[in-house]
Motif scaffolding. Structure first.
Motif, PDB file in Angstrom:
ATOM      1  N   PRO A   1       0.817  -1.210   0.000  1.00  0.00           N
ATOM      2  CA  PRO A   1       0.000   0.000   0.000  1.00  0.00           C
ATOM      3  C   PRO A   1       0.859   1.273   0.000  1.00  0.00           C
ATOM      4  O   PRO A   1       1.819   1.377   0.769  1.00  0.00           O
ATOM      5  CB  PRO A   1      -0.814  -0.115   1.292  1.00  0.00           C
ATOM      6  CG  PRO A   1      -0.822  -1.577   1.602  1.00  0.00           C
ATOM      7  CD  PRO A   1       0.507  -2.102   1.142  1.00  0.00           C
ATOM      8  N   ILE A   2       0.512   2.218  -0.858  1.00  0.00           N
ATOM      9  CA  ILE A   2       1.145   3.546  -0.919  1.00  0.00           C
ATOM     10  C   ILE A   2       0.122   4.534  -0.375  1.00  0.00           C
ATOM     11  O   ILE A   2      -0.934   4.744  -0.981  1.00  0.00           O
ATOM     12  CB  ILE A   2       1.556   3.909  -2.354  1.00  0.00           C
ATOM     13  CG1 ILE A   2       2.440   2.812  -2.961  1.00  0.00           C
ATOM     14  CG2 ILE A   2       2.236   5.263  -2.389  1.00  0.00           C
ATOM     15  CD1 ILE A   2       3.766   2.636  -2.262  1.00  0.00           C
ATOM     16  N   ILE A   3       0.426   5.167   0.744  1.00  0.00           N
ATOM     17  CA  ILE A   3      -0.507   6.070   1.420  1.00  0.00           C
ATOM     18  C   ILE A   3       0.085   7.477   1.368  1.00  0.00           C
ATOM     19  O   ILE A   3       1.126   7.735   1.978  1.00  0.00           O
ATOM     20  CB  ILE A   3      -0.732   5.644   2.879  1.00  0.00           C
ATOM     21  CG1 ILE A   3      -1.149   4.168   2.937  1.00  0.00           C
ATOM     22  CG2 ILE A   3      -1.785   6.523   3.534  1.00  0.00           C
ATOM     23  CD1 ILE A   3      -1.152   3.613   4.335  1.00  0.00           C
ATOM     24  N   THR A   4      -0.599   8.370   0.640  1.00  0.00           N
ATOM     25  CA  THR A   4      -0.139   9.750   0.547  1.00  0.00           C
ATOM     26  C   THR A   4      -1.124  10.663   1.245  1.00  0.00           C
ATOM     27  O   THR A   4      -2.337  10.453   1.190  1.00  0.00           O
ATOM     28  CB  THR A   4       0.026  10.188  -0.909  1.00  0.00           C
ATOM     29  OG1 THR A   4       0.455  11.563  -0.954  1.00  0.00           O
ATOM     30  CG2 THR A   4      -1.270  10.056  -1.690  1.00  0.00           C
ATOM     31  N   PHE A   5      -0.597  11.653   1.946  1.00  0.00           N
ATOM     32  CA  PHE A   5      -1.440  12.629   2.632  1.00  0.00           C
ATOM     33  C   PHE A   5      -1.334  14.017   2.013  1.00  0.00           C
ATOM     34  O   PHE A   5      -1.921  14.963   2.543  1.00  0.00           O
ATOM     35  CB  PHE A   5      -1.079  12.694   4.128  1.00  0.00           C
ATOM     36  CG  PHE A   5       0.340  13.089   4.393  1.00  0.00           C
ATOM     37  CD1 PHE A   5       0.726  14.420   4.424  1.00  0.00           C
ATOM     38  CD2 PHE A   5       1.303  12.113   4.617  1.00  0.00           C
ATOM     39  CE1 PHE A   5       2.035  14.776   4.675  1.00  0.00           C
ATOM     40  CE2 PHE A   5       2.617  12.459   4.873  1.00  0.00           C
ATOM     41  CZ  PHE A   5       2.997  13.794   4.881  1.00  0.00           C
ATOM     42  N   SER A   6      -0.588  14.161   0.887  1.00  0.00           N
ATOM     43  CA  SER A   6      -0.401  15.494   0.307  1.00  0.00           C
ATOM     44  C   SER A   6      -0.421  15.518  -1.217  1.00  0.00           C
ATOM     45  O   SER A   6      -0.415  16.599  -1.800  1.00  0.00           O
ATOM     46  CB  SER A   6       0.928  16.089   0.796  1.00  0.00           C
ATOM     47  OG  SER A   6       2.010  15.232   0.448  1.00  0.00           O
ATOM     48  N   ALA A   7      -0.444  14.372  -1.890  1.00  0.00           N
ATOM     49  CA  ALA A   7      -0.508  14.344  -3.357  1.00  0.00           C
ATOM     50  C   ALA A   7      -1.968  14.462  -3.766  1.00  0.00           C
ATOM     51  O   ALA A   7      -2.751  13.526  -3.614  1.00  0.00           O
ATOM     52  CB  ALA A   7       0.112  13.062  -3.897  1.00  0.00           C
ATOM     53  N   THR A   8      -2.355  15.620  -4.293  1.00  0.00           N
ATOM     54  CA  THR A   8      -3.778  15.928  -4.507  1.00  0.00           C
ATOM     55  C   THR A   8      -4.203  15.942  -5.968  1.00  0.00           C
ATOM     56  O   THR A   8      -5.351  16.267  -6.256  1.00  0.00           O
ATOM     57  CB  THR A   8      -4.088  17.306  -3.900  1.00  0.00           C
ATOM     58  OG1 THR A   8      -3.251  18.292  -4.524  1.00  0.00           O
ATOM     59  CG2 THR A   8      -3.848  17.301  -2.398  1.00  0.00           C
ATOM     60  N   SER A   9      -3.349  15.609  -6.892  1.00  0.00           N
ATOM     61  CA  SER A   9      -3.713  15.674  -8.306  1.00  0.00           C
ATOM     62  C   SER A   9      -4.831  14.685  -8.619  1.00  0.00           C
ATOM     63  O   SER A   9      -4.756  13.508  -8.253  1.00  0.00           O
ATOM     64  CB  SER A   9      -2.504  15.378  -9.188  1.00  0.00           C
ATOM     65  OG  SER A   9      -2.885  15.331 -10.557  1.00  0.00           O
TER      66      SER A   9
END
Length: 1024
Positions: A126-134
């Motif tokens: 799992p790749i969990i991003t909290f700031s990549a909003t595209s």
């Protein structure tokens, strides 16, 4: 006494034993929690990266402190991406191949996330991003991608609502030239389209662009007319942009700036001096509810990391830090739920020459972990954490206004309710979607103004709008161009005055000048289509004149709302029908109404005859006399000249209704005939286009309008089309006529024809319009923001007295010429106007007839019930008709009736029907005088000496016959009564002095059974 020391010793020994056991239990080794390796890839040179790592660390510390019983622990392995895609990729490869992490928190930027998503999908990590909003990053690309943040597309509806609320029609987006900036554009374009806003230009600036290049791009934006900009950048590039915009004077009152949440998130972390340059900027960001847990976390964050990290510009973590905190909590809860005990990587079968990308294996715990993450739900610092399609759901958005070095909330946007002032509203207040700007609080706009900009300006500073005007030969009332000796021009006319009034009604000033569309020798340079096309070519900024709004022209220009209604019609000569038609008296009513009236008269006549025939002598007599009476009585009611009286109450009731109908019909007929005879009979020579086509007449058209093409579509022969330019040319051609080198009709737009008729209203007439047009409007380039404001101003002008004054100024007083429609003959009255009256008459007549028939059948029911063998249905019907034809002697009009034959003095006798009276009054009664021969005083007939003698003789003989007979039944009674009357008729026949033609069998009525019974019971009384 000796046992007390022993008891103390025992107590202390037991206490020592429990203490030793407790120490032994504590000294025993406990099962250590299972460590789950988790990678963290952040840009540690950026404030967001440092803040994110600190929030993740604090989240796990606090979470495991509260949940010591958890069997798993997340072990963080931090890598620095160094702010670029390669650094993030290298860090991910290292974590997957060498560390064998089971999940990765990060990366920070959308540009780095695309490659990491592919790696995570391959390794099932799992790749969990909290700031990549595209928005281009989606879980549909890989089920192992979790966006613990909001994508940028979730905010475009809020921005679109702001654009629509303030009525801006053009916007220019300014965004970074990377995945983060480009990802939002498709969604932003759709939102602007829904808000009826146009995007004429897109400004793209690279993340590492120099200040000089930023200045060049801003100069380009200044040269455009659009003044509403939507900035979608990170704070580093965005702060530089606003500093340069301030230097160029682009933060003045004529500009509007809107920033997306990418910058709004980080306003607190930006350089305060840069924020100060952003006065009046509007921004949007997700709403975060202030809770006690959030306040405690913020206080702990300040205490722990403020002094350690000097680069931190803000004491509070922003929303990215909160999402990082919630991401770590969600991953810790999912790891515990998945019960990962032996998390390993299954090595892939690769050759020795394989790359690092192919070398790492596949996680055996990844599928369980991603499923547990998808089911994880809790309330975090940023709100409710619940994934749908691999990402968080959109919360309400705050609308903020930058004032000084801080921002304030001026309103909210919700997907269900639109723009609202407060989130805590009742259900009654939030039933509808609203985009009203009145729901926002007070906003400080650029230039420290309290009102927004109109969103556009004249693009070239100091230059006036070039407004093209047509050069006309005729109908100069609309536009008139005059050249002075110095080659300057004077432009005037109705359309020009309207344009001036409209531009003056705008809430702002727009400088403009009129430029005639003419050649060097002051001639017309082309048609109206050519003039409109000059706006499309950019030679004119607008066109003011009598330009018709057409579909083909709107393909390359925009029109305002029409300031004058229009349409195409034709003018033809008129003729006065001075010779009155001999049959004009039938014209007031249509043939349907005439026929219906005739049938109604006959119906009333027949109905009255039926109702009066048995009881009224006026409605009896020979057959043709009765037929004549039916028609005479019915049609005499038209002038209320009937002399016959009616006796039956049903007849009277029917006549009351009928007289009302006749009165309405006669009065309406009189009024219509009077108007036809008095109004001037003006008729057009041609009433329809089909007549012109059949006769192959010549027709005229304006040489400069679109009517030529319209006539060709109507199948007019081109050789039969004659052009004209002025009203005087129209008059000459129409006066000659089609057969003498002129025309039979002239086609033009209605406003021009009205001007023409103001000069020649006594000679020509305009028939019904044959083609609808949208009216006259002003022309602007496609997408011009002036169109909307000018259209509003047109409505204000046309609804005011200004329009009336301008029409009177240029067209004069239209009341001088009568309305041609008022000169036409009145239309005939039709059945539709009176069908209700006839319906009422029909209902009343049928009701009276029904009552009469039922009463008649009731009185003669014994005839119907007769059961003797000789009685058939035919005989019964015949007898009923016979009884109907006879007099009703029970009626009060016949109870005292007597038959007296008198000599008419003319060689014959007649029967005198007189009402019986006493002998004293008989000789003075007028009924005793002869009515058969009015010119002579003939003596009474010697057959009957006196009325009472005749009457008593008849009654005495009848009574004696009744006394001498015994009636065994009513039938025998009736038969005997018939025989007596038959003998009376035989005596009358044998007497030669009486004319049998005057005494018919039908003159003697069959007596009712009840009267016979009365005579039988008391014959003496009957005789007396």
């Amino acid at each position: 006494m000796k046992k007390e020391p022993c008891s103390h010793i025992i107590f202390f020994r037991l206490l020592f034993f429990f203490f030793v056991c407790l120490m032994a239990k504590t000294a025993l080794p406990q099962a250590s929690p299972i460590g789950i390796k988790v990678g963290v890839i952040l840009d540690m040179d950026d404030y967001i990266g440092v803040m994110g790592l600190n929030c993740v660390t604090m989240a796990l510390e606090g979470f495991y402190a509260k949940n010591r019983h958890y069997k798993t622990r997340l072990v963080l392995n931090v890598r620095n991406s160094k702010g670029d895609v390669i650094g993030a990729a290298a860090a991910a490869l290292d974590l997957l191949k060498n560390v064998e992490v089971q999940a990765i928190i990060g990366p920070m930027y959308s540009t780095q996330a695309s490659f990491l998503i592919a790696l995570g999908h391959k390794a099932q990590v799992p790749i969990i991003t909290f700031s990549a909003t595209s928005p281009s990053l989606s879980s549909t690309r890989s089920p192992y991608f979790i966006r613990a943040t909001l994508d940028d597309s979730s905010q475009v509806q809020a921005i679109g609502a702001l654009i629509k609320a303030f009525g801006w029609r053009e916007i220019v987006p300014i965004y970074e030239d990377n995945e983060f900036g480009k990802g939002i554009m498709p969604y932003l374009s759709d939102a602007m389209e829904q808000a009826n806003a146009h995007i004429p230009y897109r400004s793209v600036i690279a993340s590492l662009e120099t200040d000089d290049r930023i200045l060049l791009e801003l100069y380009k934006l200044m040269s455009m007319r659009t003044r509403v900009f939507i900035v979608h950048m990170r704070n580093i590039l965005g702060s530089r942009l606003f500093v340069k915009a301030k230097q160029l004077g682009m933060m003045s009152e004529e500009y509007t700036w809107i920033i997306t949440d990418g910058m709004t998130y980080e306003l607190n972390s930006m350089d305060p001096s840069a924020v100060e340059f952003m006065l009046g900027v509007i921004g949007v960001q997700p709403y975060i509810m202030r809770t006690e847990e959030l306040d405690n976390f913020t206080s702990g964050y300040k205490e722990k990391f403020q002094q350690k990290n000097l680069r931190v510009r803000s004491q509070d973590p922003n929303i990215f830090g909160l999402w990082a905190h919630d991401s770590a909590i969600a991953l810790a809860m999912a790891a515990e739920e998945a019960l990962i005990t032996k998390a390993t990587f299954v090595k892939a079968n690769v050759s020795r020459n394989s790359t690092d990308i192919e070398a790492f294996g596949v996680s055996n715990a990844g599928p369980k972990l991603i499923q547990a993450l998808s089911r994880t739900t809790f309330t975090g610092l940023a709100g409710k954490f619940q994934l749908a399609d691999g990402q968080l759901q959109s919360p309400p958005y705050e609308i903020v206004n930058v004032v000084g070095r801080e921002f304030r909330v001026v309103g909210y946007w919700m997907k269900e309710y639109g723009i609202i002032r407060e989130l805590k509203r009742t259900d009654a207040e939030t039933k509808t979607y609203s985009i009203s700007k009145s729901n926002l609080g007070s906003i400080k706009w650029p230039g420290d103004k309290t009102y927004p900009s109109k969103g556009w300006v004249i693009p070239t500073s100091g230059k006036k709008l070039k407004v093209g005007v047509p050069v006309k030969i005729g109908f100069s009332e609309f536009v008139r161009v005059t050249w002075n000796p110095d080659n300057s021009t004077i432009v005037e006319g109705f359309s020009i005055d309207v344009f001036d009034a409209v531009m003056a009604a705008l809430p702002y000033g727009v400088p403009y000048e009129y430029v005639p569309f003419a050649t060097f020798d002051h001639k017309r340079a082309g048609t109206y289509n050519d003039l409109s096309y000059q706006v499309y070519l950019g030679n004119y900024d607008a066109v003011a004149g009598d330009v018709t709004i057409l579909a083909n022209r709107s393909q390359y220009v925009d029109f305002t709302l029409p300031y004058l209604a229009s349409g195409v019609s034709m003018v033809v000569p008129i003729k006065d029908d001075k010779s009155k038609n001999a049959w004009v008296f039938v014209k007031p009513l249509t043939w349907e109404l005439w026929l219906t009236s005739f049938c109604s008269f006959v119906f009333i006549g027949v109905l009255i005859w039926i109702l009066e025939h048995r009881i009224n002598e006026d409605f009896r007599g020979p057959k043709w006399h009765q037929v004549g009476m039916i028609f005479w009585f019915a049609f005499s009611t038209t002038v209320f000249a009937q002399k016959e009286s009616v006796i039956n109450n049903l007849s009277r009731f029917v006549l009351i209704i009928w007289f009302l109908v006749v009165l309405i019909l006669t009065q309406s007929y009189t009024a219509s005939l009077t108007s036809m005879l008095t109004i001037q009979q003006l008729q057009p020579t041609v009433t329809d286009i089909s007549v012109l086509l059949e006769n192959k007449d010549y027709v005229g058209y304006s040489n400069t309008s679109f009517i030529y093409g319209l006539l060709k579509k109507m199948n007019f022969d081109e050789s039969r089309l004659v052009p004209f330019n002025t009203p005087w040319e129209m008059d000459q051609l129409l006066s000659k006529g089609s057969g003498n080198g002129g025309i039979a009709a002239a086609f033009h737009e209605i406003p021009y024809l009205e001007v023409f008729l103001s000069y020649y209203c006594s000679k020509y007439m305009m028939v019904d319009s044959t083609y609808k047009a949208n009216g006259f409007g002003f022309v602007f380039p496609i997408g011009s923001p002036l169109v909307r404001d000018v259209s509003k101003a047109i409505l204000n002008v046309t609804e005011s007295k200004t329009m009336v004054e301008l029409e009177r100024k240029w067209f004069g007083d239209k009341t001088k010429c009568p309305d041609p429609s008022s000169l036409n003959s009145p239309k005939s009255l039709g059945l539709r106007s009176f069908w209700g009256l006839f319906l009422i008459v029909g209902i009343v007549g049928l009701l009276a007839f029904t009552i009469f028939v039922l009463k008649f059948l009731h009185e003669h029911w014994h005839v119907i019930q007769r059961s003797d063998p000789d009685s058939t249905i035919r005989s019964k019907v015949a007898e009923l008709l016979q009884r109907f034809n006879n007099r009703d002697l029970t009626c009060h009009t016949f109870k005292n009736m007597k038959l007296v034959e008198k000599d008419n003095g003319c060689g014959g006798n007649y029967v005198d029907r007189s009402i019986y009276s006493s002998p004293q009054t008989y000789q003075n009664s007028p009924s005793n005088f002869s009515l058969g021969c009015p010119d002579t005083n003939c003596p009474p007939s010697p057959i009957f000496s006196s009325p009472e003698g005749q009457y008593f003789s008849f009654q005495r003989d009848q009574a004696r016959s009744i006394e001498n007979e015994d009636f065994s039944s009513p039938t025998e009674h009736n038969q005997s009564f018939h025989m007596q009357h038959g003998s009376l008729m035989e005596n009358a026949v044998m007497n030669p002095a009486i004319e049998l033609s005057q005494v018919n069998k039908q003159e003697i009525e069959i007596a009712r059974l009840d009267e016979i019974d009365q005579i039988t019971s008391n014959p003496a009384e009957a005789i007396h």
